[in-house]
Design an enzyme around this catalytic site. Structure first.
Site, PDB file in Angstrom:
ATOM      1  N   HIS A  43       0.674  -1.193   0.077  1.00  0.00           N
ATOM      2  CA  HIS A  43      -0.111   0.031  -0.051  1.00  0.00           C
ATOM      3  C   HIS A  43       0.883   1.281   0.031  1.00  0.00           C
ATOM      4  CE1 HIS A  43      -3.811  -2.266   1.394  1.00  0.00           C
ATOM      5  NE2 HIS A  43      -3.827  -2.228   0.229  1.00  0.00           N
ATOM      6  N   HIS A  76      -0.648  -8.900   0.947  1.00  0.00           N
ATOM      7  CA  HIS A  76      -1.566  -8.930   2.041  1.00  0.00           C
ATOM      8  C   HIS A  76      -2.113 -10.113   2.128  1.00  0.00           C
ATOM      9  CE1 HIS A  76      -1.352  -4.877   0.077  1.00  0.00           C
ATOM     10  NE2 HIS A  76      -1.270  -4.739   1.267  1.00  0.00           N
ATOM     11  N   CYS A  98       3.130 -11.952   2.385  1.00  0.00           N
ATOM     12  CA  CYS A  98       4.360 -11.953   3.215  1.00  0.00           C
ATOM     13  C   CYS A  98       4.231 -13.197   4.056  1.00  0.00           C
ATOM     14  CB  CYS A  98       4.027 -10.791   4.159  1.00  0.00           C
ATOM     15  SG  CYS A  98       5.137 -10.752   5.641  1.00  0.00           S
ATOM     16  N   GLU A 128      -5.906  -7.891   3.675  1.00  0.00           N
ATOM     17  CA  GLU A 128      -5.353  -8.739   4.504  1.00  0.00           C
ATOM     18  C   GLU A 128      -6.263  -9.626   5.271  1.00  0.00           C
ATOM     19  OE1 GLU A 128      -1.935  -7.925   7.144  1.00  0.00           O
ATOM     20  OE2 GLU A 128      -2.597  -9.833   8.364  1.00  0.00           O
ATOM     21  N   SER A 224      -2.494   2.743   3.761  1.00  0.00           N
ATOM     22  CA  SER A 224      -1.469   1.671   4.542  1.00  0.00           C
ATOM     23  C   SER A 224      -1.956   1.713   5.812  1.00  0.00           C
ATOM     24  CB  SER A 224      -0.047   2.534   4.254  1.00  0.00           C
ATOM     25  OG  SER A 224       0.851   1.649   5.393  1.00  0.00           O
ATOM     26  N   SER A 225      -2.396   0.644   6.297  1.00  0.00           N
ATOM     27  CA  SER A 225      -2.772   0.206   7.781  1.00  0.00           C
ATOM     28  C   SER A 225      -1.788   0.630   8.688  1.00  0.00           C
ATOM     29  CB  SER A 225      -3.359  -1.159   7.881  1.00  0.00           C
ATOM     30  OG  SER A 225      -3.578  -1.481   8.998  1.00  0.00           O
ATOM     31  N   ASN A 226      -0.560   0.120   8.417  1.00  0.00           N
ATOM     32  CA  ASN A 226       0.606   0.146   9.672  1.00  0.00           C
ATOM     33  C   ASN A 226       0.833   1.812   9.703  1.00  0.00           C
ATOM     34  OD1 ASN A 226       3.420   0.514   8.856  1.00  0.00           O
ATOM     35  ND2 ASN A 226       2.550  -0.633   7.119  1.00  0.00           N
ATOM     36  N   SER A 268       5.568   0.258   4.171  1.00  0.00           N
ATOM     37  CA  SER A 268       5.510   0.157   2.572  1.00  0.00           C
ATOM     38  C   SER A 268       6.148   1.566   1.998  1.00  0.00           C
ATOM     39  CB  SER A 268       4.127   0.009   2.284  1.00  0.00           C
ATOM     40  OG  SER A 268       3.102   0.869   3.076  1.00  0.00           O
TER      41      SER A 268
HETATM   42  S1  SF4 Z   1       4.079  -5.265   7.677  1.00  0.00           S
HETATM   43 FE1  SF4 Z   1       5.733  -6.155   6.460  1.00  0.00          FE
HETATM   44  S2  SF4 Z   1       6.573  -7.775   7.773  1.00  0.00           S
HETATM   45 FE2  SF4 Z   1       4.743  -7.220   8.673  1.00  0.00          FE
HETATM   46  S3  SF4 Z   1       3.110  -8.626   7.926  1.00  0.00           S
HETATM   47 FE3  SF4 Z   1       3.309  -6.750   6.582  1.00  0.00          FE
HETATM   48  S4  SF4 Z   1       4.416  -7.223   5.020  1.00  0.00           S
HETATM   49 FE4  SF4 Z   1       4.924  -8.606   6.598  1.00  0.00          FE
END
Ligand code: SF4
Length: 310
Positions: A43, A76, A98, A128, A224-226, A268
């Protein structure tokens, strides 16, 4: 007013993102364009645009992939139904899911075989989560927040397990897990936490950044979730935080009154975008830069079999 910039460590690309991008690049090098990719490989707008320029075509529906094509699944992951359909269509498939998402898929399969129903903690509509929910046709429930738990209508509360999306807020997920355990005392947990090392490390690093900076800029795309979670973690620490796709989205007025500015990047987001943000900030009063000390990540994942260079 002189401003100092603090850079989070770690930030940016994780092992799964490196592998996913390398998968598309290797496929393009070996088989030529076009290479079809189901969903954005990761993402990030910059990553997707540069792969498009190299000959990748991003699609959502397998109907948009011509017969005989090379197809890559994004980092994802995909549901069993998508995987089967792609195989039936005879595409040359490379799976860039991943390995840490695949681990969650395997947990689901194993626990479904033990006749447990599975509660997936995650965000509705995220690819995901769709892939993980799609690891079994039956017995899957989605929980987004503590409030969803009383609404769950499971078949047997004594045969339950939970898994989670890999990129959630560690703090929010701890609350949801505690509420799940209170509501379903017999629920079992995955052998190892599903929130991945990269998500955990970046959230810890942004907390450290928030101890020093009064303004934090997170480099990451809206999908992007994270990256979104990093902005939220910073805000919860009482810091003003913005998420930007690139340096051009920074409004110089945001910087007014701040002498300690923090920058981080989602898993990402490429480092080149962070460097452009640094250059922009230097044009607007940043005179010193300090890279914070943090965990050094050295995990890497090989590209899928059949793409060489392992
Ligand atoms: S953030 Fe990166 S290491 Fe974590 S699950 Fe997603 S792709 Fe994999």
């Amino acid at each position: 007013m002189n401003k100092k910039l603090f850079l989070a460590q770690p930030r940016g690309f994780c092992a799964g993102v490196h592998r996913a991008i390398a998968t598309v690049e290797r496929a393009l090098a070996l088989f030529g364009q076009p290479i079809y990719v189901r969903h954005e490989i990761v993402h990030n707008t910059h990553v997707v645009d540069s792969l498009k320029q190299k000959g990748a075509i991003f699609i959502e529906e397998l109907d948009d992939v011509p017969n005989g094509s090379t197809l890559i699944f994004s980092a994802h992951g995909v549901s069993k139904a998508i995987e089967s359909e792609a195989k039936e269509r005879g595409f040359r498939i490379f799976d860039a899911t991943c390995p840490l998402v695949t681990k969650v898929h395997m947990e689901v399969s194993m626990m479904r075989q033990e006749d447990r129903e599975i509660i997936v903690i995650g965000h509705s509509g995220h690819p995901e989560v769709e892939g993980t929910m799609g690891q079994s046709d039956t017995g899957m429930y989605l929980v987004e927040s503590v409030e969803d738990i009383p609404e769950l209508d499971v078949n047997n509360p004594d045969r339950l397990a939970y898994v989670s999306q890999t990129t959630l807020s560690v703090a929010d997920t701890t609350d949801v897990i505690a509420a799940l355990k209170a509501h379903f005392p017999a629920i079992i947990e995955p052998p190892k936490a599903d929130i991945c090392y990269a998500t955990t490390n970046r959230q810890n690093a942004v907390k450290q950044l928030a101890e020093i900076a009064t303004l934090i800029i997170v480099v990451g795309s809206p999908s992007s979730s994270n990256s979104n979670r990093l902005r939220e973690v910073a805000e919860r620490k009482g810091v003003t935080a913005y998420m930007v796709d690139n340096a051009s989205e920074i409004d110089p007025q945001w910087l007014e009154g701040h002498t300690a500015i923090g920058v981080t990047a989602g898993a990402s987001a490429p480092e080149i975008l962070v460097q452009e943000v640094i250059e922009m900030l230097q044009k607007h009063g940043v005179t010193a830069i300090e890279e914070l000390e943090g965990i050094t990540e050295n995990l890497s994942f090989p590209v899928p079999r059949g793409l060489g260079r392992r």
